[in-house]
Design a protein around this motif. Structure first.
Motif, mmCIF file in Angstrom:
data_model
loop_
_atom_site.group_PDB
_atom_site.id
_atom_site.type_symbol
_atom_site.label_atom_id
_atom_site.label_comp_id
_atom_site.label_asym_id
_atom_site.label_seq_id
_atom_site.Cartn_x
_atom_site.Cartn_y
_atom_site.Cartn_z
ATOM 1 N N GLN A 167 -1.314 123.117 114.299
ATOM 2 C CA GLN A 167 0.061 123.607 114.278
ATOM 3 C C GLN A 167 0.723 123.454 115.639
ATOM 4 O OE1 GLN A 167 1.431 124.571 111.123
ATOM 5 N NE2 GLN A 167 -0.501 123.497 110.884
ATOM 6 N N GLY A 168 -0.047 123.734 116.694
ATOM 7 C CA GLY A 168 0.478 123.558 118.039
ATOM 8 C C GLY A 168 0.827 122.103 118.320
ATOM 9 N N LYS A 169 -0.011 121.193 117.859
ATOM 10 C CA LYS A 169 0.243 119.762 118.034
ATOM 11 C C LYS A 169 1.520 119.354 117.305
ATOM 12 C CE LYS A 169 -1.893 115.251 117.132
ATOM 13 N NZ LYS A 169 -3.100 114.574 116.567
ATOM 14 N N GLN A 170 1.698 119.863 116.087
ATOM 15 C CA GLN A 170 2.890 119.533 115.312
ATOM 16 C C GLN A 170 4.153 120.105 115.950
ATOM 17 O OE1 GLN A 170 2.858 120.029 111.079
ATOM 18 N NE2 GLN A 170 0.683 119.608 110.895
ATOM 19 N N GLU A 171 4.038 121.313 116.491
ATOM 20 C CA GLU A 171 5.203 121.938 117.112
ATOM 21 C C GLU A 171 5.654 121.151 118.347
ATOM 22 O OE1 GLU A 171 6.713 126.369 118.531
ATOM 23 O OE2 GLU A 171 4.641 126.057 117.863
ATOM 24 N N ALA A 174 -13.640 128.593 111.681
ATOM 25 C CA ALA A 174 -13.458 127.250 112.232
ATOM 26 C C ALA A 174 -12.215 126.592 111.654
ATOM 27 C CB ALA A 174 -14.695 126.396 111.945
ATOM 28 N N GLU A 175 -11.999 126.761 110.353
ATOM 29 C CA GLU A 175 -10.789 126.210 109.729
ATOM 30 C C GLU A 175 -9.545 126.829 110.339
ATOM 31 O OE1 GLU A 175 -11.893 124.735 105.240
ATOM 32 O OE2 GLU A 175 -11.474 126.872 105.544
ATOM 33 N N ARG A 176 -9.601 128.134 110.593
ATOM 34 C CA ARG A 176 -8.457 128.829 111.173
ATOM 35 C C ARG A 176 -8.167 128.322 112.586
ATOM 36 N NH1 ARG A 176 -3.961 131.337 109.440
ATOM 37 N NH2 ARG A 176 -3.146 132.678 111.078
ATOM 38 N N SER A 228 1.538 130.698 107.762
ATOM 39 C CA SER A 228 1.305 130.495 109.190
ATOM 40 C C SER A 228 1.553 129.052 109.628
ATOM 41 C CB SER A 228 -0.144 130.888 109.551
ATOM 42 O OG SER A 228 -0.377 132.246 109.262
ATOM 43 N N ARG A 229 1.877 128.177 108.701
ATOM 44 C CA ARG A 229 2.090 126.782 109.085
ATOM 45 C C ARG A 229 3.428 126.640 109.805
ATOM 46 N NH1 ARG A 229 0.140 121.671 107.944
ATOM 47 N NH2 ARG A 229 1.679 119.991 108.040
ATOM 48 N N TYR A 230 3.423 125.854 110.865
ATOM 49 C CA TYR A 230 4.658 125.591 111.589
ATOM 50 C C TYR A 230 5.582 124.751 110.709
ATOM 51 C CZ TYR A 230 7.914 123.478 114.865
ATOM 52 O OH TYR A 230 9.063 123.041 115.480
ATOM 53 N N ILE A 231 6.818 125.200 110.551
ATOM 54 C CA ILE A 231 7.807 124.486 109.752
ATOM 55 C C ILE A 231 8.649 123.622 110.696
ATOM 56 C CG2 ILE A 231 9.707 124.663 108.111
ATOM 57 C CD1 ILE A 231 7.067 125.655 107.022
ATOM 58 N N SER A 232 8.444 122.324 110.649
ATOM 59 C CA SER A 232 9.195 121.414 111.511
ATOM 60 C C SER A 232 10.643 121.332 111.046
ATOM 61 C CB SER A 232 8.561 120.019 111.481
ATOM 62 O OG SER A 232 8.714 119.442 110.189
ATOM 63 N N LYS A 233 11.483 120.730 111.881
ATOM 64 C CA LYS A 233 12.887 120.562 111.509
ATOM 65 C C LYS A 233 13.013 119.705 110.254
ATOM 66 C CE LYS A 233 14.690 121.166 116.188
ATOM 67 N NZ LYS A 233 15.432 120.538 117.326
ATOM 68 N N ALA A 234 12.178 118.673 110.164
ATOM 69 C CA ALA A 234 12.205 117.810 108.980
ATOM 70 C C ALA A 234 11.758 118.570 107.743
ATOM 71 C CB ALA A 234 11.315 116.593 109.204
ATOM 72 N N GLY A 254 -4.122 123.840 105.881
ATOM 73 C CA GLY A 254 -2.949 123.474 106.655
ATOM 74 C C GLY A 254 -2.627 122.003 106.598
ATOM 75 N N GLU A 255 -2.993 121.337 105.502
ATOM 76 C CA GLU A 255 -2.843 119.892 105.410
ATOM 77 C C GLU A 255 -1.586 119.454 104.663
ATOM 78 O OE1 GLU A 255 -6.435 118.109 103.981
ATOM 79 O OE2 GLU A 255 -7.692 119.111 105.475
#
Length: 296
Positions: free
Chosen positions: A77-81, A68-70, A269-275, A136-137
């Motif tokens: 991550q999709g929301k952040q991307e 569930a956490e995964r 696996s965390r999405y790395i944003s531009k910031a 992922g927080e």
């Protein structure tokens, strides 16, 4: 299976208490209990052992928690991307640190480059960092010692010499360096056991046949310089945390690898944003500029 069921399940699994979980979710206890019950019916097994209002994850619940956490991690991550693609110069950077001495300098440089990016910083223990990384927080952690794991990336950004800080009137204030064995009869001020620097120093001193005598042990590393200045005791202080003042003298330690590793850490696996990527670049540049610490 509904997304709401997973969110409610995670809250109860982490708190293991219906009342507290309902309060954190801003829902009624009955609504929360019914949602968890429907999830268990969908799965065909109980996820908790119930003891009054307290719940304990059972073997089924522990296995399902990881999945569930995964799942929620990937959705987040999709929301952040998507947010990063639509508004790359907006958003919030989530950070955690075990070592805060370099953070003000880093954040000041980052703020100049990305004035519209908000950031939120938490001072955490190593274990608390691991928990937030797996959930992922957090985008990045700045930690000493480094953290390693299957899903965790840890990049050493600085090897930080640990110095001996003494008040200006101390008998060693005219020295530029010292051997650890010369300090066995000194009084020390330091942080509590469990902090990376403290544990490292104690371990090395123990191999040399003595244990530092602490007259003060606290949980605020920044306070140590004030205590040294007040002549309460001497202290082991990393070079990046040295306090520029005429009332404190710093000595190098001879013949011992008394250094701490500072690492930048993130979930693979965390999405790395531009910031977030810009923050990583600022961190690397900052530590490159201080790679040769100035000594008195």
């Amino acid at each position: 299976m509904e997304l709401l069921q997973l969110k409610y399940f995670l809250a109860v699994a982490r708190l293991e208490h219906v009342t507290e979980a309902a309060r954190s979710l801003h829902v009624t206890q009955s609504s929360l209990s019914k949602t968890i019950q429907r999830l268990e019916e969908d799965l065909g097994v109980p996820l908790f052992d119930r003891i009054g209002r307290n719940l304990r994850l059972n073997a089924f619940g522990s296995r399902f928690l990881r999945r569930a956490e995964r799942a929620l991690f990937e959705l987040d991550q999709g929301k952040q991307e998507i947010s990063d693609l639509s508004s790359p110069e907006q958003g919030t950077l989530e950070l955690a640190v075990t070592t805060a001495s370099t953070l003000p300098h880093i954040l000041r440089k980052f703020r100049k480059k990305w004035p519209n990016i908000h950031y939120h910083v938490q001072m955490l223990t190593t274990q608390e960092m691991v928990t937030l990384l797996h959930r992922g927080e957090v985008d990045f952690c700045l930690s000493s010692p480094p953290i390693y794991g299957d899903d965790i990336e840890s990049q050493i950004v600085f090897i930080d010499p640990i110095l001996v800080a003494v008040p200006k009137e101390h008998r060693l204030a005219e020295r530029s360096s010292i051997s650890l064995t010369e300090l066995k009869d000194e009084w020390f001020v330091g942080v509590k056991k469990g902090y990376g620097t403290r544990d490292l120093v104690d371990s090395i001193c123990n191999t040399l046949g003595f244990t530092p005598q602490y007259v003060y042990e606290g949980d605020e590393p920044a306070r140590l310089s004030n205590l040294v200045e007040a002549e309460i005791g001497i202290a082991f202080i990393p070079s990046t945390a040295r306090y520029s003042t005429d009332s404190i003298h710093y000595l190098q330690v001879d013949n011992e690898e008394l250094v701490r590793e500072i690492a930048l850490i993130w979930h693979r696996s965390r999405y790395i944003s531009k910031a977030a990527d810009a923050f990583r670049e600022v961190v690397m540049q900052y530590f490159e500029t201080i790679s040769e610490p100035n000594m008195e």
